[in-house]
Every structure is written in C-alpha cells, then in structure tokens.
Design a protein around this motif. Sequence first.
Motif, PDB file in Angstrom:
ATOM      1  N   GLY A 171       1.005  -1.226   0.062  1.00  0.00           N
ATOM      2  CA  GLY A 171       0.046   0.175   0.012  1.00  0.00           C
ATOM      3  C   GLY A 171       0.946   1.244  -0.078  1.00  0.00           C
ATOM      4  O   GLY A 171       0.558   2.117  -0.787  1.00  0.00           O
ATOM      5  N   LEU A 172       2.120   1.217   0.665  1.00  0.00           N
ATOM      6  CA  LEU A 172       2.705   2.401   0.879  1.00  0.00           C
ATOM      7  C   LEU A 172       3.533   2.594  -0.404  1.00  0.00           C
ATOM      8  O   LEU A 172       3.596   3.907  -0.904  1.00  0.00           O
ATOM      9  CB  LEU A 172       3.893   2.264   1.902  1.00  0.00           C
ATOM     10  CG  LEU A 172       5.116   3.210   1.701  1.00  0.00           C
ATOM     11  CD1 LEU A 172       4.630   4.441   2.316  1.00  0.00           C
ATOM     12  CD2 LEU A 172       6.122   2.423   2.770  1.00  0.00           C
ATOM     13  N   VAL A 173       4.135   1.702  -1.197  1.00  0.00           N
ATOM     14  CA  VAL A 173       4.528   1.869  -2.742  1.00  0.00           C
ATOM     15  C   VAL A 173       3.506   1.844  -3.512  1.00  0.00           C
ATOM     16  O   VAL A 173       3.522   2.721  -4.628  1.00  0.00           O
ATOM     17  CB  VAL A 173       5.442   0.826  -2.903  1.00  0.00           C
ATOM     18  CG1 VAL A 173       6.179   0.925  -4.218  1.00  0.00           C
ATOM     19  CG2 VAL A 173       6.621   0.945  -1.925  1.00  0.00           C
ATOM     20  N   PRO A 176       0.926   5.749  -4.311  1.00  0.00           N
ATOM     21  CA  PRO A 176       1.508   6.678  -5.145  1.00  0.00           C
ATOM     22  C   PRO A 176       1.844   6.020  -6.486  1.00  0.00           C
ATOM     23  O   PRO A 176       1.584   6.933  -7.549  1.00  0.00           O
ATOM     24  CB  PRO A 176       2.957   7.096  -4.369  1.00  0.00           C
ATOM     25  CG  PRO A 176       2.536   6.568  -2.989  1.00  0.00           C
ATOM     26  CD  PRO A 176       1.992   5.431  -3.068  1.00  0.00           C
ATOM     27  N   LEU A 177       2.400   4.829  -6.678  1.00  0.00           N
ATOM     28  CA  LEU A 177       2.724   4.083  -7.714  1.00  0.00           C
ATOM     29  C   LEU A 177       1.483   4.126  -8.801  1.00  0.00           C
ATOM     30  O   LEU A 177       1.657   4.493 -10.175  1.00  0.00           O
ATOM     31  CB  LEU A 177       3.513   3.037  -7.967  1.00  0.00           C
ATOM     32  CG  LEU A 177       3.633   2.155  -9.147  1.00  0.00           C
ATOM     33  CD1 LEU A 177       4.793   3.032 -10.167  1.00  0.00           C
ATOM     34  CD2 LEU A 177       4.432   0.647  -8.712  1.00  0.00           C
ATOM     35  N   ILE A 181       0.824   6.010 -12.246  1.00  0.00           N
ATOM     36  CA  ILE A 181       0.381   5.346 -13.623  1.00  0.00           C
ATOM     37  C   ILE A 181      -1.006   5.951 -14.341  1.00  0.00           C
ATOM     38  O   ILE A 181      -0.978   6.057 -15.423  1.00  0.00           O
ATOM     39  CB  ILE A 181       0.558   3.814 -13.353  1.00  0.00           C
ATOM     40  CG1 ILE A 181       1.962   3.280 -13.115  1.00  0.00           C
ATOM     41  CG2 ILE A 181      -0.060   3.070 -14.757  1.00  0.00           C
ATOM     42  CD1 ILE A 181       1.978   1.848 -12.658  1.00  0.00           C
ATOM     43  N   MET A 182      -1.944   5.860 -13.419  1.00  0.00           N
ATOM     44  CA  MET A 182      -3.213   6.049 -14.084  1.00  0.00           C
ATOM     45  C   MET A 182      -3.276   7.498 -14.443  1.00  0.00           C
ATOM     46  O   MET A 182      -3.944   7.909 -15.668  1.00  0.00           O
ATOM     47  CB  MET A 182      -4.188   6.188 -13.047  1.00  0.00           C
ATOM     48  CG  MET A 182      -4.506   4.455 -12.614  1.00  0.00           C
ATOM     49  SD  MET A 182      -6.215   4.403 -11.800  1.00  0.00           S
ATOM     50  CE  MET A 182      -5.867   5.305 -10.253  1.00  0.00           C
ATOM     51  N   GLN A 183      -2.670   8.390 -13.839  1.00  0.00           N
ATOM     52  CA  GLN A 183      -2.213   9.820 -14.315  1.00  0.00           C
ATOM     53  C   GLN A 183      -1.290   9.973 -15.693  1.00  0.00           C
ATOM     54  O   GLN A 183      -1.650  10.936 -16.531  1.00  0.00           O
ATOM     55  CB  GLN A 183      -2.013  10.933 -13.273  1.00  0.00           C
ATOM     56  CG  GLN A 183      -2.025  12.532 -13.493  1.00  0.00           C
ATOM     57  CD  GLN A 183      -1.924  13.130 -11.991  1.00  0.00           C
ATOM     58  OE1 GLN A 183      -2.796  13.041 -11.322  1.00  0.00           O
ATOM     59  NE2 GLN A 183      -0.724  14.007 -12.291  1.00  0.00           N
ATOM     60  N   VAL A 295      -4.630  11.002  -4.215  1.00  0.00           N
ATOM     61  CA  VAL A 295      -5.339  10.224  -3.393  1.00  0.00           C
ATOM     62  C   VAL A 295      -4.243   8.963  -3.070  1.00  0.00           C
ATOM     63  O   VAL A 295      -4.043   8.488  -1.861  1.00  0.00           O
ATOM     64  CB  VAL A 295      -6.462   9.370  -3.920  1.00  0.00           C
ATOM     65  CG1 VAL A 295      -6.890   8.229  -3.082  1.00  0.00           C
ATOM     66  CG2 VAL A 295      -7.520  10.547  -3.862  1.00  0.00           C
ATOM     67  N   GLY A 296      -3.364   8.468  -4.242  1.00  0.00           N
ATOM     68  CA  GLY A 296      -2.345   7.515  -3.855  1.00  0.00           C
ATOM     69  C   GLY A 296      -1.378   7.934  -2.894  1.00  0.00           C
ATOM     70  O   GLY A 296      -1.011   7.062  -2.039  1.00  0.00           O
ATOM     71  N   LEU A 297      -0.880   9.123  -3.203  1.00  0.00           N
ATOM     72  CA  LEU A 297       0.328   9.674  -2.016  1.00  0.00           C
ATOM     73  C   LEU A 297      -0.330   9.512  -0.627  1.00  0.00           C
ATOM     74  O   LEU A 297       0.501   9.260   0.486  1.00  0.00           O
ATOM     75  CB  LEU A 297       0.453  11.024  -2.509  1.00  0.00           C
ATOM     76  CG  LEU A 297       1.462  11.068  -3.531  1.00  0.00           C
ATOM     77  CD1 LEU A 297       1.660  12.584  -4.198  1.00  0.00           C
ATOM     78  CD2 LEU A 297       2.698  10.561  -3.503  1.00  0.00           C
TER      79      LEU A 297
END
Length: 442
Positions: A171-173, A176-177, A181-183, A295-297
Amino acid sequence: METQTAASAAQRNPGTADSSLTGENEIYSLITRRLLPVLLTAFCIAYLDRINVGLAKLQMASDLGFSDAVYGFGAGIFYLAYAIFEVPSNLIMHRVGARRWIARIAVSWGLVSMCMLFVRTPASFYALRLLLGMAECGLFPGIILYLTYWYPAHRRGRIVALFMAALPISGLVGGPLSGWIMQRFAGMSGLHGWQWLFFIEALPAVAIGVVIWFVLPDRVNDARWLTDDQKRVIARNIATENAEKPSANTSSVFTNPRIWLMSLMLFAFATGNMGISFWLPTIVQRAGHGSSLSVGLLTAIPYAFAAVAMIALSMSSDKRRERRWHLALPAFAGAALLALSTVWSNDLTMTIVTMTAASMCVFAVAPLLWAQPTALLSGSAAAAGIAMISSLGNLAGLFSPSLFGYLTVRTHSTSAGMFLLAGFMLLGGLLSLVTPARLVNK
C-alpha cells in the motif's frame, strides 16, 4: 535426549549456552537474509495486484458505469476462489516443493492480472477477479507453511511479521505508484489509465516467478549456502518442536475446534484489514476530493505507519512469548479508532490521522494470529490446517468489500461500513482471549 544433554551442559557452563545461542542467531539471520527478500517481494507484488483495483476504481467505475455495489462484489469475489482452492494448493506444495509451485503461482497470477485491462462489463470484471483468486490462492498459506520448515515457533512471530509487512508496504509503494500510472499513462495508445495500471503492475509478478524458480530452495537440505552443521542445527530445532506438538493427520484438522476458532478469528481481523485495503482510496477521495495521484500519495501514510507497528508488535510478542494480549489490545484499539473515524469523514486531515492510527492496529495483529496454528501443527496437518484457516478466514474478502459497498450505496456514506469493520475487530479481540495461553505462547 540430545536437547536434554545440551540443556544440562548449558546449566553447568552458562558461557557455552550463550555461545550456542549466538551461533543459532547467526544461522537464522543468514536464513532470513537469503529467503525473506524474495518472499516479501513476491507477497508485496501479489497483494498489490490484489488490491490495486481499489485505486483503479477511481477511474474505472465512471468509465464503465460500475456502482459501488458492483465494485464491492467484484473486489470480494476474488476470495471465493481463494477459499475453494487453498487447501489442495497447500497439499500440492507440501508434496512437490515450494520452488516450482510458488513460481507457478506467481507467473499465472501475473498473466491473469494483466488481462484485467480487458474488463468491459460487470460479468467480465467478476470472471477475471475469480480467476485471479484461483491463480494466486496458494501463495500466502504456502509461504506460511514454508517458513515452518525453517523457523521454530518462538522465532516465527517476528519472521511472519517481516514477511507480512508486504501488506502495508504494497500500500505504501502501490498507492503513489498506481496513482502516478493512472495519471501519467491515461490515453496512451488509446487505453485508459486504469488499464495501464493493471498491465504495468502485472509484469513484476511474472518476473518474480522466474526469480523464485532459480533461487528458492525447497527444503533446508537443498540450501547450498548452509553448511552441514548449520542444517543439522535447524533440523534438530524443528524436530524438537514437532515432537512436542499433538499428533494429527490431514483429515483431523477439519474437526479440530481450535482450527475453526482461528478461522473465525482470521475472518474477523481480515474483515477490518480488507475493508481498509479496498476502500481507503474511496474514503480519502470523499474526504478531500483529490486527484488519483494525490489520493495515492495520501493512502501511503497509513500503510507506512502500519508496517512499523506490525514489526514492533511482533518483536515484542516474540520477546515475551505472549500472543493473546498482543492480539487483543490492538484489536480493541483498532475497533475504537475505526468507529471514531466516522466523526471526521468530511475532514481530510482528521481522516488521515484516524485511519493511520486504525491501520497500525488492524494490520499489526495478523502476524501474531499466524504464529498460533504453526505452533500447533506439523507436516501435512500443518499444510491442511494453515490452508483451511486461510481459506475460511479469507472469505472475509468476499464479505467485507461487498457489504461495505452495499451499505455505502444504501446510506450514501461510508460510516456504516466503518462501524461494520469496527464490530469485527472487536469480535476478533474477544476471540483471541479464548485460546488457552499454554497453546500459543511459544
């Protein structure tokens, strides 16, 4: 007899005992350095491929017109296949060896996960999630069983915690990853960002399968990096521990009340764990209305603290050789924090604070639970028992996201779902106090 002789010698000469313990510590440190990186990496990749659908939902749901209920059921149906195939998978691994079986699992789940980019309808979403569960189901119980070939029970809590740190690390990595990727890849080659997410994050699974094939020894005797004397020490420790366990055959685990109790405990704890894993991005987005990347971050923060809490709690449990209260107290605290988080569901800062504290408690209990069945069972009984607990307990993965999604649709809020998770964490804490201390405090 050999153990008793060694103990008598240690009483006559404490310095010899210290030297022997130091030597054993060095052996187990070597094993950990050799095995844990590849096992942790494999489970980290697997868990990321299992839960990245949580971040994919931020785009996928609107692109395909999926409701929260459709998403929740699709996220959870993975665990139906998981429950059906785990026991036979573990028995096969015990027979054919960890290297080839875990390598097969990794490659097959990577290929299925890659196919998620072809999802167009709820039916195709459900079908691929079901296939992913079939492909990946044997990895976790297989590795838990594999660790019993190497580590005695009193060393296993910390090792299982280090291995299961893959959950918060993914979840930590992955947060954000996945957001990046999606953006970054949205629209490239005519594919949506969520399609690129599934494709790119599936590639490491195939790669780790190849690595496992070449580097993972099936058993202690296959480890070329251990000397014969070191192998004898490990074999002696495992044999001594197994001799103290009650005799059991494969079929007996299905009628063992303690196995059923541990299955129910895992179900309770996994309900909280998986509720957070699959719905945290949605909770954060609704509190702050951020982009996929932001949100990922933000979702990485609870996972970072959870990884530290998981290892610290297990080290404390191993040092004190106490399991029950190390399980119960964090479970009770996690239940209270999940319930409290509903008070600030529209405040982004307080949502992150309370979800971070709750995640530390919820994720930290899992390794200690898995130290219990491995302390009670050995051989094929351990293979069947571990897989049975995992398969029944992980039915929470079908129940938790689905019911959370249903409650969210009906109430137009995630608060009811959070109270559901809190209730099951409370139940898990109470059940952990039922198990006799003499059976699990090892």
